[in-house]
Design an enzyme around this catalytic site. Sequence first.
Site, short mmCIF file in Angstrom:
data_model
loop_
_atom_site.label_atom_id
_atom_site.label_comp_id
_atom_site.label_asym_id
_atom_site.label_seq_id
_atom_site.Cartn_x
_atom_site.Cartn_y
_atom_site.Cartn_z
N HIS A 20 0.81 -1.21 0.00
CA HIS A 20 0.00 0.00 0.00
C HIS A 20 0.85 1.27 0.00
O HIS A 20 1.57 1.55 0.96
CB HIS A 20 -0.91 -0.03 1.25
CG HIS A 20 -1.87 1.12 1.34
ND1 HIS A 20 -1.50 2.35 1.83
CD2 HIS A 20 -3.18 1.23 0.98
CE1 HIS A 20 -2.54 3.16 1.80
NE2 HIS A 20 -3.57 2.50 1.28
N ASP A 21 0.81 2.01 -1.13
CA ASP A 21 1.31 3.39 -1.21
C ASP A 21 2.79 3.55 -0.84
O ASP A 21 3.18 4.57 -0.26
CB ASP A 21 0.48 4.31 -0.31
CG ASP A 21 -0.92 4.55 -0.85
OD1 ASP A 21 -1.30 3.90 -1.84
OD2 ASP A 21 -1.64 5.39 -0.28
N LYS B 140 -5.20 4.71 -6.94
CA LYS B 140 -6.16 5.16 -5.94
C LYS B 140 -6.03 6.66 -5.71
O LYS B 140 -4.93 7.21 -5.83
CB LYS B 140 -5.99 4.38 -4.62
CG LYS B 140 -4.65 4.61 -3.95
CD LYS B 140 -4.43 3.67 -2.76
CE LYS B 140 -5.17 4.09 -1.50
NZ LYS B 140 -4.49 5.19 -0.80
#
Length: 218
Positions: free
Chosen positions: A34-35, A121
């Site tokens: 994630h990110d 996202k």
Amino acid sequence: MPLPRISGYDMPDVPADAAVRWSLQRGRAALLIHDMQAYFLRPFADDSAPLADLMSNVHALREACAEHDLPVIFSMQPGGQSPAERGLLKDFWGEGMSAHPADTALPDPLAPRPGEHTIIKRRYSAFHGTSLEHLLTDLGRDQLIICGVYAHIGVLHTAADAMMRDIQPFVVADGVADFDRPRHETALDYISALLGRTLTTRTLITALSQQRLAVSRR
């Protein structure tokens, strides 16, 4: 506000109390990194905890999942978002990252490989406005291992979204990092109490290895 400079801290352990004891299954799980983009990692002090531990553990998780045939998915935010794309996040965090690779790129050791997946996202949760849920359905996966940054923001909201979609979230306690240890611990406590299971990198990798060994002995 801009992202804060992050002082070093030691990774916390898994919360002592857990609401669920789900069993991670190789055939049901996928890994979400994630990110982990340069813009979000830059506030950490180089070559010290928690960044050094985060990088080591995320790398180990990625390698273990690849070895055991778990899908690997990266979430990434686009740089240079328009005001419409940025929405209310601008009120909290300003313009966000630029479109320059110095902001948007993943660290070289985490560069996506053929067969891995990337989703784009624009909000905290990796499910909001993305293809993540459909991708997991297509892959036949209903468990999501989550690692990356930041624990009390995107990781927490992604875990909440997963749970509310009946996808079991497994958040790796020492495979995520945050602005400071109190926020990191608070996120883990909340996830463990209300959203999913927290476990360590070592526990997760051991569980995958034991399942492969058990299959080989049949």
